[in-house]
Every structure is written in structure tokens, then in C-alpha cells.
Design an enzyme around this catalytic site. Structure first.
Site, PDB file in Angstrom:
ATOM      1  N   SER A 185       0.794  -1.223   0.000  1.00 40.34           N
ATOM      2  CA  SER A 185       0.000   0.000   0.000  1.00 40.34           C
ATOM      3  C   SER A 185       0.828   1.275   0.000  1.00 40.34           C
ATOM      4  O   SER A 185       1.593   1.507  -0.913  1.00 40.34           O
ATOM      5  CB  SER A 185      -0.950  -0.037   1.195  1.00 40.34           C
ATOM      6  OG  SER A 185      -1.849   1.016   1.097  1.00 40.34           O
ATOM      7  N   HIS A 186       0.700   2.083   1.062  1.00 38.76           N
ATOM      8  CA  HIS A 186       1.355   3.385   1.089  1.00 38.76           C
ATOM      9  C   HIS A 186       2.830   3.280   1.473  1.00 38.76           C
ATOM     10  O   HIS A 186       3.537   4.283   1.473  1.00 38.76           O
ATOM     11  CB  HIS A 186       0.639   4.289   2.089  1.00 38.76           C
ATOM     12  CG  HIS A 186       0.615   3.708   3.475  1.00 38.76           C
ATOM     13  ND1 HIS A 186      -0.214   2.666   3.796  1.00 38.76           N
ATOM     14  CD2 HIS A 186       1.329   3.978   4.571  1.00 38.76           C
ATOM     15  CE1 HIS A 186      -0.009   2.336   5.063  1.00 38.76           C
ATOM     16  NE2 HIS A 186       0.921   3.114   5.563  1.00 38.76           N
TER      17      HIS A 186
ATOM     18  N   ASP B  91      -6.222   2.559  -2.937  1.00 40.02           N
ATOM     19  CA  ASP B  91      -7.428   2.566  -2.099  1.00 40.02           C
ATOM     20  C   ASP B  91      -7.559   3.827  -1.252  1.00 40.02           C
ATOM     21  O   ASP B  91      -8.589   4.049  -0.627  1.00 40.02           O
ATOM     22  CB  ASP B  91      -7.513   1.290  -1.233  1.00 40.02           C
ATOM     23  CG  ASP B  91      -6.301   1.067  -0.354  1.00 40.02           C
ATOM     24  OD1 ASP B  91      -5.369   1.889  -0.403  1.00 40.02           O
ATOM     25  OD2 ASP B  91      -6.296   0.061   0.378  1.00 40.02           O
ATOM     26  N   ARG B  92      -6.527   4.668  -1.221  1.00 39.72           N
ATOM     27  CA  ARG B  92      -6.628   5.908  -0.445  1.00 39.72           C
ATOM     28  C   ARG B  92      -6.848   7.107  -1.358  1.00 39.72           C
ATOM     29  O   ARG B  92      -6.541   7.048  -2.549  1.00 39.72           O
ATOM     30  CB  ARG B  92      -5.343   6.151   0.339  1.00 39.72           C
ATOM     31  CG  ARG B  92      -5.067   5.106   1.382  1.00 39.72           C
ATOM     32  CD  ARG B  92      -3.906   5.535   2.241  1.00 39.72           C
ATOM     33  NE  ARG B  92      -3.622   4.511   3.231  1.00 39.72           N
ATOM     34  CZ  ARG B  92      -2.966   4.735   4.367  1.00 39.72           C
ATOM     35  NH1 ARG B  92      -2.524   5.949   4.631  1.00 39.72           N
ATOM     36  NH2 ARG B  92      -2.753   3.759   5.208  1.00 39.72           N
TER      37      ARG B  92
ATOM     38  N   ASP C  66      -2.857   6.312  -3.313  1.00 45.10           N
ATOM     39  CA  ASP C  66      -1.665   5.675  -2.749  1.00 45.10           C
ATOM     40  C   ASP C  66      -1.182   4.505  -3.598  1.00 45.10           C
ATOM     41  O   ASP C  66      -1.674   4.268  -4.700  1.00 45.10           O
ATOM     42  CB  ASP C  66      -1.929   5.232  -1.303  1.00 45.10           C
ATOM     43  CG  ASP C  66      -2.880   4.047  -1.220  1.00 45.10           C
ATOM     44  OD1 ASP C  66      -3.696   3.881  -2.143  1.00 45.10           O
ATOM     45  OD2 ASP C  66      -2.795   3.280  -0.241  1.00 45.10           O
TER      46      ASP C  66
ATOM     47  N   LYS D 150     -11.645   0.133   0.643  1.00 44.72           N
ATOM     48  CA  LYS D 150     -11.681   1.569   0.412  1.00 44.72           C
ATOM     49  C   LYS D 150     -11.248   1.825  -1.025  1.00 44.72           C
ATOM     50  O   LYS D 150     -10.602   0.980  -1.635  1.00 44.72           O
ATOM     51  CB  LYS D 150     -10.817   2.316   1.425  1.00 44.72           C
ATOM     52  CG  LYS D 150      -9.369   1.870   1.554  1.00 44.72           C
ATOM     53  CD  LYS D 150      -8.740   2.584   2.740  1.00 44.72           C
ATOM     54  CE  LYS D 150      -7.248   2.329   2.848  1.00 44.72           C
ATOM     55  NZ  LYS D 150      -6.957   1.124   3.664  1.00 44.72           N
TER      56      LYS D 150
ATOM     57  N   ASP E 105      -1.574   1.290  -3.723  1.00 45.87           N
ATOM     58  CA  ASP E 105      -2.508   0.292  -4.252  1.00 45.87           C
ATOM     59  C   ASP E 105      -3.868   0.877  -4.614  1.00 45.87           C
ATOM     60  O   ASP E 105      -4.817   0.136  -4.895  1.00 45.87           O
ATOM     61  CB  ASP E 105      -2.671  -0.870  -3.260  1.00 45.87           C
ATOM     62  CG  ASP E 105      -3.221  -0.420  -1.925  1.00 45.87           C
ATOM     63  OD1 ASP E 105      -2.995   0.733  -1.538  1.00 45.87           O
ATOM     64  OD2 ASP E 105      -3.896  -1.229  -1.263  1.00 45.87           O
TER      65      ASP E 105
HETATM   66  C1  VG1 Z   1      -3.060   2.242   8.517  1.00 49.62           C
HETATM   67  C2  VG1 Z   1      -4.221   3.180   8.723  1.00 49.62           C
HETATM   68  C3  VG1 Z   1      -5.534   2.423   8.621  1.00 49.62           C
HETATM   69  C4  VG1 Z   1      -5.586   1.688   7.264  1.00 49.62           C
HETATM   70  C5  VG1 Z   1      -4.358   0.820   7.099  1.00 49.62           C
HETATM   71  C6  VG1 Z   1      -4.286   0.172   5.737  1.00 49.62           C
HETATM   72  O1  VG1 Z   1      -3.050   1.258   9.529  1.00 49.62           O
HETATM   73  O2  VG1 Z   1      -4.140   3.814   9.965  1.00 49.62           O
HETATM   74  O3  VG1 Z   1      -6.595   3.321   8.757  1.00 49.62           O
HETATM   75  O4  VG1 Z   1      -6.738   0.903   7.183  1.00 49.62           O
HETATM   76  O5  VG1 Z   1      -3.181   1.596   7.256  1.00 49.62           O
HETATM   77  O6  VG1 Z   1      -4.306   1.139   4.735  1.00 49.62           O
HETATM   78  P1  VG1 Z   1      -2.090   1.343  10.804  1.00 49.62           P
HETATM   79  O7  VG1 Z   1      -2.335   0.072  11.575  1.00 49.62           O
HETATM   80  O8  VG1 Z   1      -0.705   1.488  10.279  1.00 49.62           O
HETATM   81  O9  VG1 Z   1      -2.505   2.574  11.547  1.00 49.62           O
HETATM   82  V1  VG1 Z   1      -3.542   0.828   3.260  1.00 49.62           V
HETATM   83  O10 VG1 Z   1      -3.979   1.982   2.210  1.00 49.62           O
HETATM   84  O11 VG1 Z   1      -1.908   0.924   3.768  1.00 49.62           O
HETATM   85  O12 VG1 Z   1      -3.914  -0.738   2.882  1.00 49.62           O
HETATM   86 CO    CO Z   2      -3.598   1.473   0.371  1.00 49.77          CO
END
Ligand code: VG1
Ligand code: CO
Length: 544
Positions: free
Chosen positions: A112-113, A282-283, A278, A377, A280
Site C-alpha cells: 500500500s502506502h 485505495d486511499r 496511494d 476503500k 494500491d
Molecule cells: C493504517 C491506517 C488504517 C488503514 C491501514 C491500511 O493502519 O491507519 O486506517 O486501514 O493503514 O491502509 P495502521 O495500523 O498502520 O494505523 V492501506 O492503504 O496501507 O492498505
Molecule cells: Co492502500
């Protein structure tokens, strides 16, 4: 042709907030990805003849793992695999493909990010038949299986599947379909939103935009939808070519990592709206001309205006938000007379609510927003709903936002992240904080008096499953709030997240600067948790 490889467990293959995320070099250990994928196949519900979706965000190591996963799926009795062309599927697109073709689940390869490249991060997530992330019961079972796994299966021999050509191939007894990564998803978006209204606003010149795909997976989707179907001029999508290392940047759409977009949007000749997505897809980050919209506010504003888009014209069944997300959406739910659900962090907790028809729109403070159209998302979805609202109302964001606050009040909000803190120190901070909770009510910190403090626990209203210790909440008498929790997506030490929120009613101070409005809360967070003493940090690494 099916070969059984003997193996032994790896430590720490425990999925976090969103799948298993580790450094690429951890994933490159022989058998590491195979062990985890085999554990998924061993516990997943997959009736005979099941199909599987495989896709990723295009980061370094994507193709290697996809090639292995295809051969393993064939050896494990899947009848069919659907894989995105070039190994590419954004997370929301994968969710849609799982649902559209009625398959039993999907492997989404992404961190993801988190940054990508040989020295950076990789990840694997399993989604179930509803298209959403596996719920905790399933991720726990996968983890348990990784701890006693002793073999994995793979079909050997035969040609490698050409991921770059749409078409079908055979691996052992299994059919592999390489599908267009974008078309199904783009068609779905066209069903949900008033593309004609957006196209007209674009053609008239009234609606302009800048979209930063951050060299991540959204590029091809944004080009097809924004520049292709909606008629935004070429160049509207910036950094639109997915790169294995995201051009060396963090594909995290926030004010720090998308600073260029922010600067553009604050300039006098800024377009109507700026957006980013981001790694992948989804953000989403939303910045109106001259005005940044916090993700929590975006959720509230989208919910309040969703009826302007065809898919939501009949109203919303409910709104769901993660606990640390601001309560701005709660005010909208109350006004609409619909339920508001408060869940732990992570999209997997929204699945049951969406499946049961209890919520239509969901969101998280971390720039995630989505609806019941998929079970993830969805970054572009949020951008398109904003475009739909802007096109129909003909009002700029800088007018819509103050109108919203004048009606519902304003939740000043920020998240402070302390990254790569030594795990032992972060754990000690949280333990001490938990131990102090009982004594906090009644204590004052500057002008703030604690009304209540607890560890957030959640009982899923649909399946009754319980998730404990999902973050420490400190609630103040004035309605302000601080939340402390440790990230479940990082790959280096621990990340402490401190969420700060202050509410001003419709008659309150609605046009102030956020840092000034949160200064008392920031001081209280330090006094309550001893962040500097525990971590040695006197300022957060990232403020969003
Ligand atoms: C973070 C965010 C959470 C989100 C998750 C996955 O998790 O706070 O809101 O659902 O990333 O997002 P954490 O446990 O690091 O706070 V993604 O776009 O990285 O799949
Ligand atoms: Co993501």
C-alpha cells in the site's frame, strides 16, 4: 507435475492491519512467500472448482510472487485464476473483480502506502469471496497455519504465463485468464456516478483538476477514467506510470508526501480540485483550490452530499467510520436519521456491516473512503464522488466546506506519527498509558479536563466477534479527544499514532488554523503519554 516442497515455519507471519507486510528482502528468503500463500490456501474457504483473483500494485517483487502464486494455485486445486494484465490490479479493482466474477477470494500483493524497491516493502493480503479483506478469524487461522506449516505445493514445468498479454493459458489442470486491469472497474464507476454531468462541467471549463497518481497503481485507472471517459485534458494525471519503486517516493497521499500537489492547489491559478491516491489505489487525498479537506471531513461531506450521485440517490443505509476517525460523520448520520457505526482501524471491520446492509459509506482518517460498491476503500471512487458533487452543485470546495461546517460544526483534526520508534520503547509507552487510564478521569491538562479514558474494544454487531485493545481513548469534558495506538502496517520498529480532535459547534470558531486550535491537545498528549521521555522524540515525523 505437482511437486511437494518440505518446509519449516518462519517467525512473525502474522497479518497486521492490512495483510502481511515485510521488507522485500524478508520476502525474498526462499520459501517465505510460499509458506504464507500455502497457509492461505490451507485455511481459505474454497469449494471444489473455485477461482482465485491475483493482482498487485506493481511494486518491486510483484511479478516474481505472482508467478509463484499462479503455480501454487494450480497445485492446490483451483480451477481458474484471474490475474490483472502486467500483474496489476488496484486494491478496489481486485475487490470488484472478486465480486463480479463470483470467485472464492483473491491475493492482493501490495504494501500500500509503504515505499517500494529492493530495500523497501512488500506485502500479501488475502481477500474473501465478498471482495473484502479476510476478517480477523481468517487472518488468525492463516497465522496459526504458518506456525506449523511443513510443506507447500507447486506445479513445475511448462511455460511461464505471459502476464503482459490479455488471454488465457493453462498451468497444469488450471486455466489462467490474464484480464484487462482497468475495464471492469472503470465500467463500475460509470454506473455509479453522473459521468454526463461531470463531462459537461469539464467541457465548459468550469471543472478543472490535477490528479497525482504518485507513480503507483492508480495511474492507468485515472488516465482511462479522468482523461479518457470524462474528457479532462491530457496531463491532468501526473506521475501516471506505475514504477516498481514509485520513483523513490512514499506513495502515501498526505500533505507531506504529496507536498507538490498541495503547493499547486494553494497557488492563485490552482484548478478546482486536486487529488492523489496511494500505492494500491485505495486511499485518496482531496484538496480544493485553496482549501485542504481532512479525510474525516471528506467522509462527512461526501455522506452529506452522496444523494447527488445516481448510485446513492435513494439515500444511505448508514455510515461507518474507524474509531480514531473524527466524529464529523456522526453529525451527518444524526441529521440524516441513519445509524453511525464505530469500528476498529482497518477496512476488514467494515465488511460485515456492508454485507448486512447496515452501512453504505465507510471511512477512515487515514484517507480511506468507500461504499458498498466494493469491499475495500477506494481512492478513485472518492475522487469521482467529489467531482460529481462539484459538477452538480457548481460550487467550489472553498464554498462547500464552510457551508458544511456552518451546518454541522467543525472537527479540527490532526494525526501525529512517530515512526520507526524502538518497539520496546513504544510498547512501554502504551503499557504505562494503559495502566494510568483508571486514574485519568477528573485530571486537568491546561484548560482540558478528562471525562473518560479507556481501551477501545469492539463487538461486531453482525457476527458478534470481539476485538480488544484497539487503541487508547482519552475523552475530555469539552468533547475533544486524543487517541493513541500503534500502527499495524509498519515494517520497521513501531509507529506511534496520536490522533487529536477538537469540535466547534455551528456557532463556534469555524475558520481557524488547525495547529493553533489543537495546541492544548498536543500539550495534553505529551503530558498524558510522556512521548518525549519514552521515545526521545520531541516532534512527530509526519503530521497529517
Ligand atoms: C493504517 C491506517 C488504517 C488503514 C491501514 C491500511 O493502519 O491507519 O486506517 O486501514 O493503514 O491502509 P495502521 O495500523 O498502520 O494505523 V492501506 O492503504 O496501507 O492498505
Ligand atoms: Co492502500
Amino acid at each position: 507435475m505437482i511437486t511437494t516442497f518440505a518446509t519449516t515455519p518462519f517467525d512473525g507471519q502474522k497479518p497486521g492491519t492490512s495483510g502481511l507486510r515485510k521488507k522485500v528482502r524478508v520476502f525474498q528468503q526462499p520459501g517465505y512467500a510460499e509458506n504464507f500463500i500455502q497457509a492461505v490456501f490451507d485455511v481459505a474457504e474454497r469449494p471444489a472448482g473455485s477461482a482465485l483473483v491475483i493482482g498487485g500494485d506493481g511494486r518491486f517483487h510483484n511479478r516474481t510472487v505472482i508467478a509463484r502464486a499462479i503455480r501454487m494455485a494450480a497445485a492446490n486445486g483451483y480451477a481458474r485464476v484471474l490475474v490483472g494484465q502486467g500483474g496489476i490490479l488496484s486494491t478496489p479493482a481486485a475487490s470488484h473483480v472478486i465480486r463480479k466474477y463470483g470467485v472464492s477470494g483473491g491475493l492482493i500483493l501490495s504494501a500500500s502506502h509503504n515505499p517500494g524497491g529492493p530495500e523497501e516493502d512488500f506485502g500479501i493480503k488475502y481477500n474473501i469471496a465478498n471482495g473484502g479483506p479476510a476478517p480477523e478469524a481468517v487472518t488468525e487461522a492463516i497465522y496459526a497455519r504458518t506456525q506449523n506449516i511443513d510443506r507447500w505445493l507447486m506445479v513445475e514445468g511448462g511455460a511461464e504465463v505471459d502476464l503482459d498479454r490479455v488471454g488465457t493459458a493453462q498451468v497444469g489442470e488450471m486455466t489462467v485468464e490474464v484480464i484487462d486491469s482497468v475495464a471492469d472497474y472503470a465500467d463500475l464507476m460509470e454506473e455509479l456516478f453522473d459521468f454526463a454531468a461531470i463531462r459537461a462541467a469539464v467541457a465548459s471549463g468550469a471543472l478543472t483538476m490535477a490528479f497525482d497518481a504518485m507513480h503507483a497503481v492508480t495511474g492507468p485507472y485515472a488516465r482511462d477514467i479522468l482523461e479518457g471517459r470524462l474528457g479532462f485534458p491530457a496531463g491532468t494525471v501526473r506521475n501516471g506510470v506505475p514504477l516498481e519503486d514509485f520513483g523513490g517516493h512514499h506513495p502515501d497521499p498526505n500533505l507531506v508526501h504529496a507536498a507538490e500537489l498541495y503547493d499547486l492547489m494553494m497557488a492563485p491559478d490552482a484548478p478546482t480540485i486536486g487529488a492523489a491516491s496511494d500505492g494500491d489505489g485505495d486511499r485518496n487525498l482531496i484538496i480544493g483550490k485553496g482549501v485542504f479537506i481532512t479525510p474525516s471531513d471528506s467522509l462527512a461531506m461526501l455522506a452529506a452530499n452522496a444523494h447527488l450521485a445516481p448510485a446513492y440517490a435513494g439515500g444511505l443505509k448508514g455510515i461507518a467510520r474507524s474509531m480514531p476517525t473524527s466524529t464529523a460523520a456522526d453529525k451527518v448520520a444524526a441529521a440524516l436519521g441513519i445509524p453511525l457505526w464505530e469500528t476498529p482501524t482497518g477496512w476488514k471491520f467494515f465488511g460485515t456491516l456492508l454485507d448486512a446492509g447496515k452501512a453504505t459509506i465507510c471511512g477512515e482518517e487515514s484517507a480511506g473512503t468507500g461504499s458498498d460498491h466494493v469491499r475495500e476503500k477506494d481512492g478513485l471512487w472518492a475522487v469521482l464522488l467529489w467531482l460529481n458533487i462539484l459538477a452538480v452543485t457548481s460550487k467550489p470546495v472553498a464554498e462547500l466546506a464552510p457551508e458544511h461546517w456552518a451546518r454541522f460544526g467543525r472537527n479540527y483534526y490532526a494525526r501525529h506519527d512517530y515512526e520507526a520508534v524502538e518497539s520496546a520503547k513504544a510498547n512501554a509507552l502504551m503499557a504505562e498509558l494503559e495502566a494510568s487510564l483508571a486514574g485519568l478521569p477528573g485530571c486537568s491538562f491546561g484548560p482540558l479536563t478528562v471525562a473518560a479514558a479507556d481501551q477501545f474494544a469492539y463487538t461486531d454487531p453482525v457476527d458478534g466477534s470481539v476485538s480488544n485493545r484497539q487503541g487508547v481513548r482519552v475523552m475530555f469534558a469539552c468533547g475533544s479527544r486524543i487517541v493513541f495506538r500503534l500502527s499495524g502496517t509498519g515494517t520497521e520498529g513501531a509507529t506511534l499514532r496520536v490522533y487529536l480532535e477538537r469540535y466547534e459547534g455551528p456557532d463556534g470558531r469555524l475558520a481557524e488554523e488547525t495547529p493553533a486550535m489543537l495546541a492544548d491537545l498536543i500539550a495534553a498528549a505529551e503530558a498524558i503519554a510522556g512521548i518525549a521521555a519514552h521515545t526521545g522524540r520531541t516532534a512527530p515525523d509526519v503530521v497529517t
